[in-house]
Scaffold this motif. Sequence first.
Motif, PDB file in Angstrom:
ATOM      1  N   VAL A 236       0.992  -1.248   0.098  1.00 54.10           N
ATOM      2  CA  VAL A 236       0.045  -0.084   0.010  1.00 54.10           C
ATOM      3  C   VAL A 236       0.815   1.085   0.096  1.00 54.10           C
ATOM      4  O   VAL A 236       0.728   2.080   0.950  1.00 54.10           O
ATOM      5  CB  VAL A 236      -0.899  -0.138   1.394  1.00 54.10           C
ATOM      6  CG1 VAL A 236      -2.186   0.823   0.976  1.00 54.10           C
ATOM      7  CG2 VAL A 236      -1.439  -1.209   1.582  1.00 54.10           C
ATOM      8  N   ALA A 238       1.554   4.243  -2.065  1.00 53.38           N
ATOM      9  CA  ALA A 238       1.102   5.008  -2.863  1.00 53.38           C
ATOM     10  C   ALA A 238       2.208   5.987  -3.328  1.00 53.38           C
ATOM     11  O   ALA A 238       3.231   6.191  -2.533  1.00 53.38           O
ATOM     12  CB  ALA A 238       0.172   5.828  -2.501  1.00 53.38           C
ATOM     13  N   ALA A 241       4.623   2.474  -5.495  1.00 53.99           N
ATOM     14  CA  ALA A 241       4.011   1.155  -5.764  1.00 53.99           C
ATOM     15  C   ALA A 241       4.624   0.423  -6.698  1.00 53.99           C
ATOM     16  O   ALA A 241       5.276  -0.814  -6.520  1.00 53.99           O
ATOM     17  CB  ALA A 241       2.604   1.362  -6.427  1.00 53.99           C
ATOM     18  N   SER A 256       4.125   7.300 -12.047  1.00 60.16           N
ATOM     19  CA  SER A 256       4.192   8.409 -11.027  1.00 60.16           C
ATOM     20  C   SER A 256       4.303   9.628 -11.382  1.00 60.16           C
ATOM     21  O   SER A 256       5.403  10.054 -11.999  1.00 60.16           O
ATOM     22  CB  SER A 256       5.375   7.781 -10.022  1.00 60.16           C
ATOM     23  OG  SER A 256       4.888   6.422  -9.545  1.00 60.16           O
ATOM     24  N   ASP A 341       0.298   7.845  -8.337  1.00 60.55           N
ATOM     25  CA  ASP A 341       0.493   6.592  -9.244  1.00 60.55           C
ATOM     26  C   ASP A 341      -0.799   6.695 -10.143  1.00 60.55           C
ATOM     27  O   ASP A 341      -1.715   6.378  -9.734  1.00 60.55           O
ATOM     28  CB  ASP A 341       0.642   5.079  -8.530  1.00 60.55           C
ATOM     29  CG  ASP A 341       1.900   5.347  -7.688  1.00 60.55           C
ATOM     30  OD1 ASP A 341       2.733   5.806  -8.061  1.00 60.55           O
ATOM     31  OD2 ASP A 341       1.875   4.602  -6.667  1.00 60.55           O
ATOM     32  N   CYS A 362      -2.926  -0.001  -5.002  1.00 60.81           N
ATOM     33  CA  CYS A 362      -2.129   1.218  -5.573  1.00 60.81           C
ATOM     34  C   CYS A 362      -2.988   1.771  -6.703  1.00 60.81           C
ATOM     35  O   CYS A 362      -4.176   1.199  -7.088  1.00 60.81           O
ATOM     36  CB  CYS A 362      -0.841   0.692  -6.113  1.00 60.81           C
ATOM     37  SG  CYS A 362      -0.789  -0.523  -7.249  1.00 60.81           S
TER      38      CYS A 362
END
Lengths: 416, 91
Positions: A236, A238, A241, A256, A341, A362
């Motif tokens: 998890v 973020a 990921a 990203s 992301d 994600c």
Amino acid sequence: MEKYSALKLIRHALGSNRKWPRAWRKAEPAARYDAVVVGGGGHGLATAYYLASRHGMRNIAVLEKGWIGSGNTGRNTTIVRSNYLWTEASLLYEKSLQLWEGLSRELNYNVMFSQRGVYNLGHTLQEMRDIERRVAANRLNGIDAEVVAAEQIKAAIPIINTSRHARYPILGASLQRRAGVARHDAVAWAFARAADALGVDIIEQCEVRGIDCQGGRVVGLQTSRGPIATGRVGLVAAGHASVVAAMAGLRLPLESHPLQAFVSEPLRPLLDTVVMSNAVHGYVSQSDKGELVIGAGIDAYNGYGQRGSFHTIEHAMQAMVELFPCFSRVRMLRLWGGIVDVSPDACPIIGTTPVRGLYLNCGWGTGGFKATPGSGWVLAHTMAHDAPHELNAPFGLDRFSTGALIDEHGAAAVAH
Amino acid sequence: MLLIECPWCGPRDESEFAYGGEADISRPIDPDALSDAEWADYLFMRSNRKGENREIWNHQHGCRRWFVVERDTVSYAIRATFPMDGEGRSP
């Protein structure tokens, strides 16, 4: 866990507030856990809380490389709503909104969830048609939504510019009255405190550097504070990921990007709702401290630097001044960036992976904060049962090879 | 704001350019021969590198040509830009 209450506030005030207990323990990593959540943001902490409270898993840990809530949880513009177009997405976000409605009570922590309503403005005839379609779709899914005309918007928000001579005149909006804002830091702290009380180890300053797999399943993690054995890992993380998933040899459909946000100097109360616009591309609310909280679009390039380019800021400010001419002389106090992301269909990826015991959460892109409790709810179910909850079943990684994408890009009320 | 050196036009503001994503991704010659997973890998999966990255940009409000940029995705420092054919680097 000491229960928070008005009586406790008074009692501690009499003691000059010197005896408040720690909200959560400073845990040391154990050698083995039944499950580990990688990432101590709101989503990760919510996952741990629901694993402990709903699925009876108590020997679990949350690993966070910095301090909890230091990533996107503390960097968003705190908007919570569920008025998405497609059924899969709207049901997931609506579950989350329902959890928000009882969250302060359940966690015994004031997350300051304020259902002040969200207006999504329409500036063209086509946008108004899309808004009507989305409102109708929301209602079919049992989600509150209504279409409002420009005069009603002006009556509710007197400072907004509804002139017909504006460059992008406001023709109307969708309004979700149950939507609103919440205090983002408090959400992370509330979940951490409640999870800790159930025995979850929250381990800060602990970076995951490797994922150990044997025979196609997870057996442990390598961290900056030593190895940890575990058979279930929820990623998890973020913003990072792709980096973390690559440790298990997984490639993700994510890019990203920096996403910037700003707050202004504190002003007297002048905006008691949330206003979003796709066409001029910006969104704004006023915090309880009086600051305008403003966000806009992502920077175009990939970036992990938690900052973006100036012309993106300029664009956001243009949008604000277009909507609210009275903001033109307001000074901005702080500016920051998060790393979002972004997935190809602007929907999250939540579910199992080709590696047994490894679970993904994600790809929330620019809209993860609103989903914090719902995201934790479905990932906890997925990790406990080794199978997705019905709400996140459509959001698996396999949708990118089956072609069953959930095309929320621009279709939702979202300022993507 | 990035200052990007177009191989043909020289250094220009980022706002003149459009970002095109990860470099070195070629469309498969024979898509019908691929499995769904292989096609998904081409279409959607990305390296999304943290650190040194090769990416393509288009000089949209200039010469409108595509070119390759080597850029660090943490510091955002641009190391080099060069034409798509990969022949040599910009001066």
